[in-house]
Scaffold this active site. Structure first.
Site, PDB file in Angstrom:
ATOM      1  N   ASP A 142       0.793  -1.238   0.000  1.00 18.84           N
ATOM      2  CA  ASP A 142       0.000   0.000   0.000  1.00 18.84           C
ATOM      3  C   ASP A 142       0.827   1.289   0.000  1.00 18.84           C
ATOM      4  OD1 ASP A 142      -2.275  -1.467  -0.040  1.00 18.84           O
ATOM      5  OD2 ASP A 142      -2.829  -1.120   2.062  1.00 18.84           O
TER       6      ASP A 142
ATOM      7  N   HIS B 217      29.903   3.281  -3.072  1.00 12.26           N
ATOM      8  CA  HIS B 217      28.469   3.571  -2.994  1.00 12.26           C
ATOM      9  C   HIS B 217      27.909   3.235  -1.611  1.00 12.26           C
ATOM     10  CE1 HIS B 217      28.040   3.523  -7.659  1.00 12.26           C
ATOM     11  NE2 HIS B 217      28.492   4.663  -7.198  1.00 12.26           N
TER      12      HIS B 217
ATOM     13  N   ASP C 261      29.026  12.443  -0.271  1.00  8.63           N
ATOM     14  CA  ASP C 261      28.632  12.666  -1.665  1.00  8.63           C
ATOM     15  C   ASP C 261      27.132  12.870  -1.637  1.00  8.63           C
ATOM     16  OD1 ASP C 261      28.000  12.533  -4.353  1.00  8.63           O
ATOM     17  OD2 ASP C 261      29.336  10.842  -4.778  1.00  8.63           O
TER      18      ASP C 261
ATOM     19  N   ASP D  27      25.499  17.335  -7.780  1.00  8.06           N
ATOM     20  CA  ASP D  27      26.264  16.150  -7.357  1.00  8.06           C
ATOM     21  C   ASP D  27      27.601  16.634  -6.802  1.00  8.06           C
ATOM     22  OD1 ASP D  27      27.406  13.657  -7.102  1.00  8.06           O
ATOM     23  OD2 ASP D  27      27.485  13.222  -9.248  1.00  8.06           O
TER      24      ASP D  27
ATOM     25  N   HIS E 170      37.466   4.686 -10.254  1.00 11.30           N
ATOM     26  CA  HIS E 170      36.318   5.162 -11.051  1.00 11.30           C
ATOM     27  C   HIS E 170      36.784   6.245 -12.022  1.00 11.30           C
ATOM     28  CE1 HIS E 170      36.070   8.813  -8.523  1.00 11.30           C
ATOM     29  NE2 HIS E 170      36.184   8.023  -7.468  1.00 11.30           N
TER      30      HIS E 170
ATOM     31  N   HIS F 285      31.179  12.514 -15.173  1.00 11.52           N
ATOM     32  CA  HIS F 285      30.065  12.045 -16.011  1.00 11.52           C
ATOM     33  C   HIS F 285      29.234  13.265 -16.361  1.00 11.52           C
ATOM     34  CE1 HIS F 285      27.703  12.456 -12.280  1.00 11.52           C
ATOM     35  NE2 HIS F 285      28.688  11.824 -11.673  1.00 11.52           N
TER      36      HIS F 285
ATOM     37  N   HIS G  90      23.652  10.707 -13.515  1.00 18.44           N
ATOM     38  CA  HIS G  90      24.544  10.216 -14.571  1.00 18.44           C
ATOM     39  C   HIS G  90      23.785  10.468 -15.865  1.00 18.44           C
ATOM     40  CE1 HIS G  90      26.911   7.314 -11.734  1.00 18.44           C
ATOM     41  NE2 HIS G  90      27.037   8.581 -11.423  1.00 18.44           N
TER      42      HIS G  90
ATOM     43  N   GLU H  12      35.479  14.715 -10.466  1.00 16.44           N
ATOM     44  CA  GLU H  12      35.457  14.054  -9.163  1.00 16.44           C
ATOM     45  C   GLU H  12      36.550  13.006  -8.954  1.00 16.44           C
ATOM     46  OE1 GLU H  12      32.161  11.291  -8.618  1.00 16.44           O
ATOM     47  OE2 GLU H  12      31.278  11.982 -10.486  1.00 16.44           O
TER      48      GLU H  12
ATOM     49  N   TYR I  71      41.355   6.063  -2.569  1.00 13.93           N
ATOM     50  CA  TYR I  71      40.744   5.202  -1.549  1.00 13.93           C
ATOM     51  C   TYR I  71      41.754   4.137  -1.169  1.00 13.93           C
ATOM     52  CZ  TYR I  71      37.059   7.492  -4.171  1.00 13.93           C
ATOM     53  OH  TYR I  71      36.316   8.439  -4.833  1.00 13.93           O
TER      54      TYR I  71
ATOM     55  N   ARG J  53      37.314  11.919  -1.790  1.00  8.23           N
ATOM     56  CA  ARG J  53      36.857  12.334  -3.124  1.00  8.23           C
ATOM     57  C   ARG J  53      36.487  13.805  -3.039  1.00  8.23           C
ATOM     58  NH1 ARG J  53      33.672   8.561  -4.115  1.00  8.23           N
ATOM     59  NH2 ARG J  53      31.578   9.328  -3.603  1.00  8.23           N
TER      60      ARG J  53
ATOM     61  N   GLU K  55      34.381  16.508  -5.469  1.00  5.88           N
ATOM     62  CA  GLU K  55      33.549  16.525  -6.670  1.00  5.88           C
ATOM     63  C   GLU K  55      32.831  17.858  -6.823  1.00  5.88           C
ATOM     64  OE1 GLU K  55      30.229  13.713  -6.615  1.00  5.88           O
ATOM     65  OE2 GLU K  55      30.118  13.814  -8.805  1.00  5.88           O
TER      66      GLU K  55
END
Ligand code: GLY
Ligand code: MN
Ligand code: MN
Length: 440
Positions: A38, A242, A259, A270, A349, A353, A360, A383, A387, A405, A407
């Site tokens: 629901d 992520h 991020d 972003d 990475h 992008h 993206h 970005e 790591y 990072r 960005e």
């Protein structure tokens, strides 16, 4: 400001001008998705559908018929329904689709099986993106088969399906003035949220509590949703690209990598910033941070129309590789290490992008096998990151578990590029000063 009706109309006209003669384009609204019994996920219109229509409702189909006498833009949508509207909110109905959204002709979605085959019949080409929505693909094939069944009575089914995305995604790649303005606003709201988080963070807070600072700042400025689930990773969680659990306590002496960017009127921002939870970078954190920052400045510098898409990435790869050798984290000759992609152990990475209605965003990165030249109006992220996995025993222990990072969102201009997210500090001195003031 949002996107005006005339701009949606201009986009449809521009697309129709590029379509082959005697063709039709068909796009479906995003389906509603159940979250649990629901309860539905908050509705977000499909970006292609939105780009051409500005129509916010589910259960809608838009059809473009260049040259059709009774109107080139046909929209199928839900009918007005008093009882349903009391429960679930306003619907435009076919009347509203014409009056408020610029459709030339509109019909109830429940009549689509009867009407759509007639619109397709006689058109040679169908512009449609197969494979994105299996349920709608199958309905469309049903309508085509309805026409095929009638060939003996003279019906002419279309002979060709063409990917709509080839034309549409190239249009979406180049942002108009109004789009750029919205993206600038989204970027500013997100920048403000990162500043707020730098001021608010304290050892002992949980990652989700820091996330709440972002959501609060987004929403109070009219951005009702993040553009993607926020990543708030303290310490070694910053090495999980992520990481969205955001459930751990933030520790004194660690960095936190955030991020997070808002979506404003469907346009994404972003931003990533990495800052010390106690307000002060340690020696190792500082060394790695300065390296990532130097590569990011150089990549932004390389984002201009003399360069192709991949130059900023190549710039980052060189600077990071040389810096990792200097710090003793990689051993060897930088040229060879770049050739072997040895940096990928620490930077796995891409440098960026496209950014737009989707975080993206759409648009080809290569054309005819070659990297695409950067052009004014394109919007992208820059970005780079490093790591160092917490269990990487090939490096000295002092480096392990540091994830960084940085960005920003950048608009390519005639002169170079414009950093839309410049309102949030990234130089170490500026970050530390801001955090110190907030603690004074
Ligand atoms: N937030 C997703 C990305 O940076 O690509
Ligand atoms: Mn990001
Ligand atoms: Mn990004």
């Amino acid at each position: 400001m949002t996107i005006r009706l005339q701009e949606f109309q201009r986009r449809r006209r521009e697309l129709m001008e590029q379509m082959e003669p005697n063709s039709i384009a068909i796009l479906a609204a995003a389906p509603e998705r159940t979250r649990n019994r629901d309860v539905e996920h908050p509705y977000r219109q499909d970006s292609d559908f939105w780009y051409l229509s500005g129509f916010p409702e589910a259960e809608a189909v838009m059809v473009l018929l260049p040259g059709r006498e009774h109107g080139e833009y046909v929209l199928f949508c839900r009918e007005r329904d008093r009882a349903r509207e009391i429960w679930n909110g306003y619907r435009a109905g076919p009347e509203g689709a014409v009056a408020d959204y610029g459709a030339d002709d509109a019909f109830p979605i429940n009549d689509i099986d009867d009407i759509l085959p007639g619109l397709v019949e006689g058109r040679e080409r169908v512009y449609y993106d197969l494979g994105r929505d299996a349920a709608f693909d199958s309905r469309l094939m049903g309508w085509i088969n309805t026409i095929r069944e009638r060939v003996r009575t003279g019906a002419q089914p279309p002979g060709e399906f063409v990917a709509l995305s080839h034309l549409l995604h190239d249009m979406r790649l180049f942002k108009s003035k109004a789009e750029t303005e919205l993206m600038r606003q989204a970027a500013q709201i997100s920048a403000g949220a990162h500043v707020r988080a730098m001021q608010a963070v304290r050892p002992g807070m949980y990652e989700y509590q820091l996330e709440a600072e972002y959501l609060h700042e987004f929403m109070r400025h009219g951005a009702r949703s993040p553009a993607y689930p926020s990543i708030v990773g303290g310490g070694a969680n910053g090495c999980i690209l992520h990481y969205i659990e955001n459930s751990a306590p933030l520790k004194d002496g660690d960095l936190v990598l955030v991020d997070a960017g808002c979506e404003l009127h469907n346009y994404a921002s972003d931003i990533t910033r990495t800052f010390p939870i106690n307000g002060k970078f340690s020696g190792e954190q500082r060394a790695l941070y300065e390296l990532v920052l130097a590569s990011q400045y150089a990549a932004i510098e390389a984002t201009h129309t003399d360069n192709h898409w991949n130059v900023p990435h190549e710039t980052v790869v060189r600077i990071l590789t040389e810096g990792l050798v200097d710090l003793g984290l990689l051993a060897g000759n930088p040229d060879d290490l770049i050739e072997e992609q040895a940096y990928q152990r620490f930077f796995m990475h891409r440098t960026g992008h496209w950014l737009g209605l989707d975080v993206h965003d759409v648009g080809d990165y290569r054309i005819g096998g070659e990297w695409r030249q950067l052009e004014p109006g394109m919007t992208l992220t820059v970005e780079p990151g490093l790591y160092i996995a917490p269990d990487d025993d090939t490096v000295e222990e002092r480096w392990r578990g540091i994830g960084i990072r940085i960005e920003d969102d950048v608009l390519v201009t005639k002169e170079g590029c414009d950093v839309l997210t410049r309102d949030v500090p990234k130089a170490i001195d500026d970050i530390e000063a801001l955090m110190r003031e907030a603690r004074a």
